[in-house]
Motif scaffolding. Structure first.
Motif, PDB file in Angstrom:
ATOM      1  N   GLU A 109       0.826  -1.215   0.000  1.00 21.43           N
ATOM      2  CA  GLU A 109       0.000   0.000   0.000  1.00 21.43           C
ATOM      3  C   GLU A 109       0.854   1.256   0.000  1.00 21.43           C
ATOM      4  OE1 GLU A 109      -2.494  -0.578   3.412  1.00 21.43           O
ATOM      5  OE2 GLU A 109      -4.123  -1.438   2.192  1.00 21.43           O
ATOM      6  N   GLN A 110       2.053   1.177   0.578  1.00 18.40           N
ATOM      7  CA  GLN A 110       2.967   2.317   0.596  1.00 18.40           C
ATOM      8  C   GLN A 110       3.878   2.344  -0.626  1.00 18.40           C
ATOM      9  OE1 GLN A 110       5.028   1.912   4.341  1.00 18.40           O
ATOM     10  NE2 GLN A 110       3.321   2.731   5.532  1.00 18.40           N
ATOM     11  N   ASN A 111       3.658   1.417  -1.559  1.00 24.96           N
ATOM     12  CA  ASN A 111       4.460   1.323  -2.783  1.00 24.96           C
ATOM     13  C   ASN A 111       5.947   1.126  -2.462  1.00 24.96           C
ATOM     14  OD1 ASN A 111       4.771   1.276  -5.584  1.00 24.96           O
ATOM     15  ND2 ASN A 111       5.181   3.470  -5.698  1.00 24.96           N
ATOM     16  N   MET A 112       6.221   0.299  -1.491  1.00 26.32           N
ATOM     17  CA  MET A 112       7.592   0.045  -1.067  1.00 26.32           C
ATOM     18  C   MET A 112       7.893  -1.455  -1.027  1.00 26.32           C
ATOM     19  SD  MET A 112       7.705   2.791   2.094  1.00 26.32           S
ATOM     20  CE  MET A 112       9.362   2.327   2.564  1.00 26.32           C
ATOM     21  N   VAL A 113       7.148  -2.227  -1.825  1.00 25.29           N
ATOM     22  CA  VAL A 113       7.279  -3.679  -1.726  1.00 25.29           C
ATOM     23  C   VAL A 113       8.390  -4.237  -2.601  1.00 25.29           C
ATOM     24  CG1 VAL A 113       5.632  -4.161  -3.571  1.00 25.29           C
ATOM     25  CG2 VAL A 113       5.957  -5.843  -1.725  1.00 25.29           C
ATOM     26  N   VAL A 114       8.745  -3.542  -3.693  1.00 26.58           N
ATOM     27  CA  VAL A 114       9.683  -4.109  -4.662  1.00 26.58           C
ATOM     28  C   VAL A 114      11.038  -4.409  -4.032  1.00 26.58           C
ATOM     29  CG1 VAL A 114      10.897  -3.709  -6.827  1.00 26.58           C
ATOM     30  CG2 VAL A 114       8.517  -2.996  -6.585  1.00 26.58           C
ATOM     31  N   ASN A 115      11.521  -3.526  -3.188  1.00 26.32           N
ATOM     32  CA  ASN A 115      12.838  -3.722  -2.571  1.00 26.32           C
ATOM     33  C   ASN A 115      12.755  -4.065  -1.095  1.00 26.32           C
ATOM     34  OD1 ASN A 115      14.334  -3.116  -4.931  1.00 26.32           O
ATOM     35  ND2 ASN A 115      13.966  -0.930  -4.596  1.00 26.32           N
ATOM     36  N   CYS A 116      11.601  -4.489  -0.631  1.00 31.30           N
ATOM     37  CA  CYS A 116      11.467  -4.762   0.792  1.00 31.30           C
ATOM     38  C   CYS A 116      12.216  -6.036   1.176  1.00 31.30           C
ATOM     39  CB  CYS A 116      10.003  -4.854   1.192  1.00 31.30           C
ATOM     40  SG  CYS A 116       9.188  -6.406   0.784  1.00 31.30           S
ATOM     41  N   THR A 117      12.665  -6.077   2.400  1.00 32.34           N
ATOM     42  CA  THR A 117      13.402  -7.229   2.919  1.00 32.34           C
ATOM     43  C   THR A 117      12.692  -7.783   4.145  1.00 32.34           C
ATOM     44  OG1 THR A 117      14.773  -5.769   4.272  1.00 32.34           O
ATOM     45  CG2 THR A 117      15.601  -6.341   2.081  1.00 32.34           C
ATOM     46  N   CYS A 118      13.224  -8.838   4.691  1.00 37.78           N
ATOM     47  CA  CYS A 118      12.686  -9.451   5.897  1.00 37.78           C
ATOM     48  C   CYS A 118      12.623  -8.394   6.998  1.00 37.78           C
ATOM     49  CB  CYS A 118      13.574 -10.616   6.317  1.00 37.78           C
ATOM     50  SG  CYS A 118      13.078 -11.381   7.886  1.00 37.78           S
ATOM     51  N   PRO A 119      11.538  -8.353   7.788  1.00 36.96           N
ATOM     52  CA  PRO A 119      11.412  -7.340   8.843  1.00 36.96           C
ATOM     53  C   PRO A 119      12.456  -7.458   9.942  1.00 36.96           C
ATOM     54  CG  PRO A 119       9.624  -8.938   8.965  1.00 36.96           C
ATOM     55  CD  PRO A 119      10.332  -9.188   7.679  1.00 36.96           C
ATOM     56  N   ILE A 120      13.125  -8.612  10.044  1.00 38.26           N
ATOM     57  CA  ILE A 120      14.201  -8.742  11.020  1.00 38.26           C
ATOM     58  C   ILE A 120      15.405  -7.967  10.498  1.00 38.26           C
ATOM     59  CG2 ILE A 120      15.757 -10.343  12.200  1.00 38.26           C
ATOM     60  CD1 ILE A 120      13.601 -12.464  11.974  1.00 38.26           C
ATOM     61  N   SER A 121      15.886  -7.019  11.258  1.00 33.80           N
ATOM     62  CA  SER A 121      16.917  -6.094  10.784  1.00 33.80           C
ATOM     63  C   SER A 121      18.183  -6.786  10.320  1.00 33.80           C
ATOM     64  CB  SER A 121      17.249  -5.076  11.887  1.00 33.80           C
ATOM     65  OG  SER A 121      17.694  -5.752  13.053  1.00 33.80           O
ATOM     66  N   GLU A 122      18.556  -7.909  10.931  1.00 32.12           N
ATOM     67  CA  GLU A 122      19.789  -8.593  10.554  1.00 32.12           C
ATOM     68  C   GLU A 122      19.644  -9.400   9.265  1.00 32.12           C
ATOM     69  OE1 GLU A 122      18.346  -8.864  13.469  1.00 32.12           O
ATOM     70  OE2 GLU A 122      19.671  -7.714  14.813  1.00 32.12           O
ATOM     71  N   CYS A 123      18.421  -9.628   8.846  1.00 29.28           N
ATOM     72  CA  CYS A 123      18.182 -10.470   7.664  1.00 29.28           C
ATOM     73  C   CYS A 123      17.897  -9.594   6.450  1.00 29.28           C
ATOM     74  CB  CYS A 123      17.012 -11.418   7.914  1.00 29.28           C
ATOM     75  SG  CYS A 123      16.654 -12.517   6.513  1.00 29.28           S
ATOM     76  N   ARG A 124      18.632  -9.812   5.345  1.00 23.77           N
ATOM     77  CA  ARG A 124      18.461  -9.004   4.137  1.00 23.77           C
ATOM     78  C   ARG A 124      17.723  -9.771   3.042  1.00 23.77           C
ATOM     79  NH1 ARG A 124      18.241  -4.616   5.781  1.00 23.77           N
ATOM     80  NH2 ARG A 124      18.490  -3.836   3.645  1.00 23.77           N
ATOM     81  N   ALA A 125      17.140 -10.917   3.384  1.00 18.65           N
ATOM     82  CA  ALA A 125      16.421 -11.716   2.383  1.00 18.65           C
ATOM     83  C   ALA A 125      15.179 -10.982   1.904  1.00 18.65           C
ATOM     84  CB  ALA A 125      16.038 -13.073   2.972  1.00 18.65           C
ATOM     85  N   GLN A 126      14.898 -11.086   0.619  1.00 16.88           N
ATOM     86  CA  GLN A 126      13.723 -10.449   0.038  1.00 16.88           C
ATOM     87  C   GLN A 126      12.642 -11.493  -0.246  1.00 16.88           C
ATOM     88  OE1 GLN A 126      15.307  -8.415  -3.424  1.00 16.88           O
ATOM     89  NE2 GLN A 126      15.491  -6.507  -2.285  1.00 16.88           N
ATOM     90  N   PRO A 127      11.394 -11.194   0.087  1.00 17.64           N
ATOM     91  CA  PRO A 127      10.312 -12.145  -0.187  1.00 17.64           C
ATOM     92  C   PRO A 127      10.091 -12.298  -1.684  1.00 17.64           C
ATOM     93  CG  PRO A 127       9.420 -10.045   0.565  1.00 17.64           C
ATOM     94  CD  PRO A 127      10.907  -9.966   0.744  1.00 17.64           C
ATOM     95  N   THR A 128       9.917 -13.525  -2.134  1.00 11.96           N
ATOM     96  CA  THR A 128       9.700 -13.790  -3.556  1.00 11.96           C
ATOM     97  C   THR A 128       8.249 -13.520  -3.926  1.00 11.96           C
ATOM     98  OG1 THR A 128       9.140 -16.108  -3.181  1.00 11.96           O
ATOM     99  CG2 THR A 128      11.481 -15.566  -3.501  1.00 11.96           C
ATOM    100  N   THR A 129       8.004 -13.449  -5.224  1.00 12.18           N
ATOM    101  CA  THR A 129       6.634 -13.229  -5.707  1.00 12.18           C
ATOM    102  C   THR A 129       5.727 -14.373  -5.286  1.00 12.18           C
ATOM    103  OG1 THR A 129       7.431 -11.972  -7.614  1.00 12.18           O
ATOM    104  CG2 THR A 129       5.221 -12.906  -7.765  1.00 12.18           C
TER     105      THR A 129
END
Length: 243
Positions: free
Chosen positions: A13-33
């Motif tokens: 909804e905030q148009n910030m999903v394309v580069n979003c990562t795991c909400p855990i700060s230490e984890c940089r994994a991105q959710p797949t489609t």
């Protein structure tokens, strides 16, 4: 899963999903489609997500762009490398692919259009010599330039500006006329107005070319070539007025 659903929904909804990562700060994994589809069930949110993916895809492709129609159009265009672009298959708007100006501006070049500045941008200049006010030019009363030259420059700009503005207004009239005719085509005995609509389209395009010819002529200093351009412009203007 509920936490992921709320997190992804908010990012979409905030148009910030394309580069979003795991909400855990230490984890940089991105959710797949596939993962997002399995978590988010709302069709409305998924539609927003797919639009975000499409926008990102167009932005990443150097040969693709969005239609620049200021009235709004979601059509994707294939750049052909030409300054005057190509007509949008959805709204017929002609975009320029080489600069940020919202429409094709032939015969004026992209550099001509970039030299047009906003009257409210606070750029200071001497009205006599047209040089920037800063850092050295502080008092136009002491300007060494000839007043007659400044007056000529000012008159020349006013003439071209008035002509350009006139053709833009005339183009708006052609568009309004075409819309009015389109609205009465359904009236009995007045259905066959296709030729009038075609004439309005030609009139609209001609006024557009004439408007940007004023920009081209104002900035072009080549007298020999300008003689030919002025003759062609005069001929086009005469035929356009007749139409």
């Amino acid at each position: 899963q509920p936490c992921w659903k709320e997190y992804l929904t908010t990012r979409i909804e905030q148009n910030m999903v394309v580069n979003c990562t795991c909400p855990i700060s230490e984890c940089r994994a991105q959710p797949t489609t596939a993962f997002i589809y399995s978590i988010v069930s709302s069709e409305e949110i998924i539609a927003k997500y797919e639009k975000a993916l499409l926008r990102r895809y167009v932005e990443c492709c150097s040969n693709l762009t969005w239609c620049t129609n200021p009235q709004g159009c979601d059509q994707i265009l294939l750049k052909d490398g030409l300054g005057y672009g190509a007509a949008c298959s959805k709204c017929s708007w002609i975009s320029c692919f080489n600069c940020n100006f919202p429409e094709a501006h032939y015969p004026a070049s992209c550099s001509h259009m970039s030299r047009m500045t906003c009257a409210k941008c606070n750029h200071g200049f001497c009205w006599r010599c047209l040089k920037p006010w800063r850092p050295n030019h502080k008092d136009y009363y002491n300007c060494s330039a000839m007043v007659s030259k400044a007056a000529w420059q000012e008159k020349r700009f006013q003439d071209y500006n008035e002509r350009c503005t006139f053709h833009h207004h005339a183009r708006e009239f052609a568009i309004s006329l075409r819309n009015s005719i389109s609205s009465i085509r359904g009236v009995p005995k007045i259905r066959n107005l296709t030729f009038v609509l075609d004439a309005c389209k030609v009139l609209e395009q001609a006024r557009k070319v004439l408007a940007y010819s004023c920009v081209y002529s104002y900035y072009n200093q080549d007298t020999e070539s300008m003689d030919i351009v002025e003759q062609q412009t005069e001929s086009l203007e005469l035929l356009t007025n007749t139409l």
